[in-house]
Scaffold this active site. Structure first.
Site, mmCIF file in Angstrom:
data_model
loop_
_atom_site.group_PDB
_atom_site.id
_atom_site.type_symbol
_atom_site.label_atom_id
_atom_site.label_comp_id
_atom_site.label_asym_id
_atom_site.label_seq_id
_atom_site.Cartn_x
_atom_site.Cartn_y
_atom_site.Cartn_z
ATOM 1 N N LYS A 132 0.850 -1.213 0.000
ATOM 2 C CA LYS A 132 0.000 0.000 0.000
ATOM 3 C C LYS A 132 0.880 1.256 0.000
ATOM 4 O O LYS A 132 0.686 2.156 -0.809
ATOM 5 C CB LYS A 132 -0.890 -0.014 1.249
ATOM 6 C CG LYS A 132 -1.493 1.316 1.641
ATOM 7 C CD LYS A 132 -2.262 1.178 2.948
ATOM 8 C CE LYS A 132 -2.697 2.488 3.538
ATOM 9 N NZ LYS A 132 -1.585 3.306 4.074
ATOM 10 N N ARG B 249 -4.742 9.719 3.938
ATOM 11 C CA ARG B 249 -3.555 10.546 4.142
ATOM 12 C C ARG B 249 -2.810 10.732 2.817
ATOM 13 O O ARG B 249 -2.198 11.764 2.560
ATOM 14 C CB ARG B 249 -2.664 9.828 5.166
ATOM 15 C CG ARG B 249 -1.255 10.347 5.304
ATOM 16 C CD ARG B 249 -1.222 11.615 6.123
ATOM 17 N NE ARG B 249 0.148 12.071 6.370
ATOM 18 C CZ ARG B 249 0.443 13.207 6.942
ATOM 19 N NH1 ARG B 249 -0.524 14.011 7.332
ATOM 20 N NH2 ARG B 249 1.683 13.569 7.133
ATOM 21 N N CYS C 93 -5.740 7.706 9.008
ATOM 22 C CA CYS C 93 -5.916 7.195 10.363
ATOM 23 C C CYS C 93 -5.734 8.314 11.377
ATOM 24 O O CYS C 93 -4.955 9.230 11.172
ATOM 25 C CB CYS C 93 -4.890 6.105 10.635
ATOM 26 S SG CYS C 93 -5.240 4.597 9.729
ATOM 27 N N ARG D 233 -1.299 15.265 12.357
ATOM 28 C CA ARG D 233 -0.422 14.835 11.267
ATOM 29 C C ARG D 233 -0.229 16.009 10.317
ATOM 30 O O ARG D 233 -0.814 16.071 9.250
ATOM 31 C CB ARG D 233 -1.013 13.612 10.559
ATOM 32 C CG ARG D 233 -1.007 12.382 11.447
ATOM 33 C CD ARG D 233 -1.536 11.164 10.732
ATOM 34 N NE ARG D 233 -0.547 10.549 9.859
ATOM 35 C CZ ARG D 233 -0.772 9.409 9.204
ATOM 36 N NH1 ARG D 233 -1.931 8.801 9.321
ATOM 37 N NH2 ARG D 233 0.156 8.893 8.424
ATOM 38 N N PRO D 234 0.629 16.940 10.737
ATOM 39 C CA PRO D 234 0.843 18.126 9.888
ATOM 40 C C PRO D 234 1.592 17.765 8.612
ATOM 41 O O PRO D 234 2.172 16.676 8.514
ATOM 42 C CB PRO D 234 1.713 19.031 10.769
ATOM 43 C CG PRO D 234 2.402 18.121 11.717
ATOM 44 C CD PRO D 234 1.514 16.925 11.915
ATOM 45 N N ILE D 235 1.582 18.677 7.623
ATOM 46 C CA ILE D 235 2.388 18.447 6.423
ATOM 47 C C ILE D 235 3.369 19.608 6.211
ATOM 48 O O ILE D 235 3.720 19.946 5.093
ATOM 49 C CB ILE D 235 1.525 18.178 5.157
ATOM 50 C CG1 ILE D 235 0.551 19.332 4.888
ATOM 51 C CG2 ILE D 235 0.786 16.878 5.253
ATOM 52 C CD1 ILE D 235 -0.029 19.282 3.456
ATOM 53 N N ASP D 236 3.791 20.197 7.344
ATOM 54 C CA ASP D 236 4.693 21.352 7.267
ATOM 55 C C ASP D 236 6.022 21.008 6.578
ATOM 56 O O ASP D 236 6.615 21.863 5.915
ATOM 57 C CB ASP D 236 4.949 21.898 8.678
ATOM 58 C CG ASP D 236 5.583 20.848 9.577
ATOM 59 O OD1 ASP D 236 4.969 19.775 9.760
ATOM 60 O OD2 ASP D 236 6.704 21.077 10.073
ATOM 61 N N ASP E 35 3.800 1.031 12.021
ATOM 62 C CA ASP E 35 2.647 0.350 11.417
ATOM 63 C C ASP E 35 2.514 -1.106 11.842
ATOM 64 O O ASP E 35 1.570 -1.785 11.429
ATOM 65 C CB ASP E 35 2.745 0.412 9.877
ATOM 66 C CG ASP E 35 2.281 1.759 9.335
ATOM 67 O OD1 ASP E 35 1.906 2.626 10.140
ATOM 68 O OD2 ASP E 35 2.296 1.933 8.109
HETATM 69 C C1 UD1 Z 1 3.774 6.954 6.022
HETATM 70 C C2 UD1 Z 1 2.841 5.789 5.875
HETATM 71 C C3 UD1 Z 1 2.288 5.406 7.212
HETATM 72 C C4 UD1 Z 1 3.403 5.170 8.205
HETATM 73 C C5 UD1 Z 1 4.359 6.372 8.252
HETATM 74 C C6 UD1 Z 1 5.567 6.164 9.139
HETATM 75 C C7 UD1 Z 1 1.846 6.163 3.671
HETATM 76 C C8 UD1 Z 1 0.609 6.492 2.908
HETATM 77 N N1 UD1 Z 1 1.732 6.172 5.010
HETATM 78 O O1 UD1 Z 1 2.964 8.022 6.472
HETATM 79 O O2 UD1 Z 1 1.529 4.222 7.056
HETATM 80 O O3 UD1 Z 1 2.848 5.001 9.497
HETATM 81 O O4 UD1 Z 1 4.818 6.659 6.931
HETATM 82 O O5 UD1 Z 1 6.324 5.079 8.673
HETATM 83 O O6 UD1 Z 1 2.893 5.867 3.119
HETATM 84 N N2 UD1 Z 1 5.322 14.826 10.214
HETATM 85 C C9 UD1 Z 1 5.328 16.185 10.476
HETATM 86 N N3 UD1 Z 1 5.263 17.042 9.420
HETATM 87 C C10 UD1 Z 1 5.189 16.606 8.127
HETATM 88 C C11 UD1 Z 1 5.173 15.220 7.881
HETATM 89 C C12 UD1 Z 1 5.242 14.361 8.957
HETATM 90 O O7 UD1 Z 1 5.399 16.616 11.613
HETATM 91 O O8 UD1 Z 1 5.135 17.433 7.221
HETATM 92 C C13 UD1 Z 1 5.361 13.882 11.344
HETATM 93 C C14 UD1 Z 1 4.037 13.129 11.463
HETATM 94 O O9 UD1 Z 1 3.099 13.863 12.188
HETATM 95 C C15 UD1 Z 1 4.503 11.876 12.163
HETATM 96 C C16 UD1 Z 1 5.869 11.626 11.559
HETATM 97 O O10 UD1 Z 1 6.306 12.870 11.061
HETATM 98 O O11 UD1 Z 1 4.634 12.113 13.535
HETATM 99 C C17 UD1 Z 1 5.856 10.574 10.449
HETATM 100 O O12 UD1 Z 1 5.109 11.015 9.391
HETATM 101 P P1 UD1 Z 1 5.439 10.554 7.901
HETATM 102 O O13 UD1 Z 1 6.717 9.790 7.870
HETATM 103 O O14 UD1 Z 1 5.247 11.728 7.030
HETATM 104 O O15 UD1 Z 1 4.323 9.566 7.653
HETATM 105 P P2 UD1 Z 1 3.410 9.494 6.420
HETATM 106 O O16 UD1 Z 1 4.188 9.738 5.157
HETATM 107 O O17 UD1 Z 1 2.198 10.293 6.680
#
Ligand code: UD1
Length: 419
Positions: free
Chosen positions: A23, A98, A122, A127-130, A308
């Site tokens: 996935k 997401r 989930c 879960r910010p995207i900053d 995960d």
């Molecule tokens: C991906 C996976 C998810 C997995 C995660 C960690 C997909 C669709 N999802 O999620 O299943 O649990 O990797 O292995 O591939 N964060 C920030 N700012 C950001 C981005 C992330 O603070 O801009 C933080 C998140 O809140 C979290 C951590 O970084 O605490 C991990 O996030 P990230 O690695 O981005 O996970 P996803 O890509 O969302």
């Protein structure tokens, strides 16, 4: 009646199985295929609702897709921004997944303007995207925040190096997909090392791009080449972990084929701390009974223990009669599942980011899947106990599992989907 899965549990899992396509690699590979443009074929893409929802979102950008079994054809030759009415539909779909953030990597460089909905998925804390957005600003983008979306513009790409404050998987892939369209080399530092990122890098390189991993940095060099190749999505390492943990929970005996066991090395290391028969033979894992899971698990970015898999590990730990602790270090809140495991008779205690698991005697239960991996963990608990377990919200499990009922029934379990 709510959609649910009924498990007549207590049966040992036995036999041979292969694992569905990933996935978390499949979704960004779709984004990469759109970014590369034209008509592309991806193989081994799982038919899961997250993939269908992402394809639906892309369809509003005029991306056409057709599935034949697990082969996905993606046609983005006539990419365009959605109409106002369609954008409302995109917003509502994006609250579910997401991976809608991969729209950025998929379409921004071609369309130069994107309204990116705030993503759902989930509920694992904020879960910010900053990190995605600040990388984009470094690359010359402009970002404006509205109530439920961001307006993103990227007229001319500025080739500047980027240093992530945290190795986010999604941000690494999105930044990579934007940066491959540059005219000068860029280095992205402190990137995610997850195998899903490497799958995207491999796809881009095989398609003629020039992306080089240097430890946890990635160098992207300009390349005008754009080859059209068919690419096979790797197998899902989380589902591989689920299968192994469900074999432990049911004292079963499984051969898991067509996998890359190194991708779950952190899990295998923990399992083999207890005496058990686990053999790795190239792309196969063979497990036979029986082991009791003990110890402390700390989740962290790859190659550490994957966040995960921690819910499923907790479930198998309880089912095997073990005890220990889980420390969640990736997401702010990921122990919702513990309340559901308590309904099976599990003795658990949450304190901040730590979950303590005490030796328990589990029984069947009626529970709710509150997030995707919670659902997978509840299935493992249900498989391990005698009697009927009912797990509500099957659609949450369908987000990531192609056919969880068939997957386990082929190994001797007794699951029934009720909709
Ligand atoms: C991906 C996976 C998810 C997995 C995660 C960690 C997909 C669709 N999802 O999620 O299943 O649990 O990797 O292995 O591939 N964060 C920030 N700012 C950001 C981005 C992330 O603070 O801009 C933080 C998140 O809140 C979290 C951590 O970084 O605490 C991990 O996030 P990230 O690695 O981005 O996970 P996803 O890509 O969302």
């Amino acid at each position: 009646m709510e959609d649910c899965v009924l498990i007549n549990g207590g049966k040992r899992l036995e036999g041979e199985t292969t694992v569905q396509g990933s996935k978390n690699a499949g979704l960004p590979l779709i984004a990469a295929a759109v970014n590369l443009g034209g008509v592309r074929v991806l193989k081994n893409i799982p038919r899961i609702s997250d993939v269908f929802d992402f394809l639906k979102i892309l369809s509003f950008y005029n991306v056409k897709s057709t599935f034949v079994d697990n082969e996905l054809k993606i046609d983005s030759t006539e990419l365009r921004n959605p109409s106002e009415a369609d954008f409302e539909k995109i917003i509502s779909l994006s609250t579910k997944i997401r991976s809608s953030t991969y729209l950025l990597g998929a379409v921004l460089t071609k369309l130069k303007y994107l309204r990116l909905p705030k993503p759902g998925g989930c509920k694992l804390g904020t879960r910010p995207i900053d990190i995605h957005l600040s990388a984009l600003v470094t690359l010359g983008g402009r970002v404006k925040e509205e109530h439920d979306y961001y307006i993103i513009e990227l007229e001319n790409l500025v080739e500047k190096d980027i240093d992530f404050r945290y190795p986010s998987v999604g941000a690494t892939i999105n930044t990579l997909l934007v940066a491959i369209n540059g005219k000068k080399s860029i280095i992205i530092k402190n990137t995610a090392l997850e195998p899903e990122v490497n799958a995207v890098i491999e796809y881009l390189n095989k398609s003629g791009k020039s992306v080089e991993r240097i430890k946890n940095n990635i160098r992207i060099s300009p390349s005008e080449r754009n080859k059209n190749i068919d690419f096979k999505n790797p197998s899902d390492r989380i589902v591989m972990g689920d299968l192994l943990l469900s074999a432990i929970a049911t004292k079963g005996e499984l051969t898991i084929k067509g996998v890359n066991p190194i991708e779950i090395k952190a899990l295998i290391r923990k399992i083999t701390k207890s005496p058990c028969n686990l053999y790795i033979n190239n792309d196969k894992i063979i497990y036979s009974p029986h082991c009791v899971l003990h110890g402390i698990i700390k989740t962290d970015p790859y190659p550490s223990f994957p966040t995960d898999l921690q819910a499923q590990y907790a479930s198998a730990m309880l089912a095997s009669g073990g005890s220990g602790q889980i420390v969640e270090r990736v997401f702010g809140s990921r122990f919702e599942y513990a309340k559901q495991l308590e309904l099976f008779g599990g003795n658990l205690k949450i304190s901040n980011r730590r979950l303590s698991i005490y030796k328990s005697c589990l029984h069947s239960a009626t529970v709710q899947a509150t997030d995707l991996r919670c659902g997978a963990a509840l299935v493992i608990a249900g498989l391990s106990v005698n009697g009927y377990t009912r797990i509500n919200n099957l659609h949450i499990i369908d987000r990531g599992y192609e056919d969880i009922v068939k997957m386990y029934n082929n190994l001797g379990a007794d699951l029934k989907r009720i909709e």
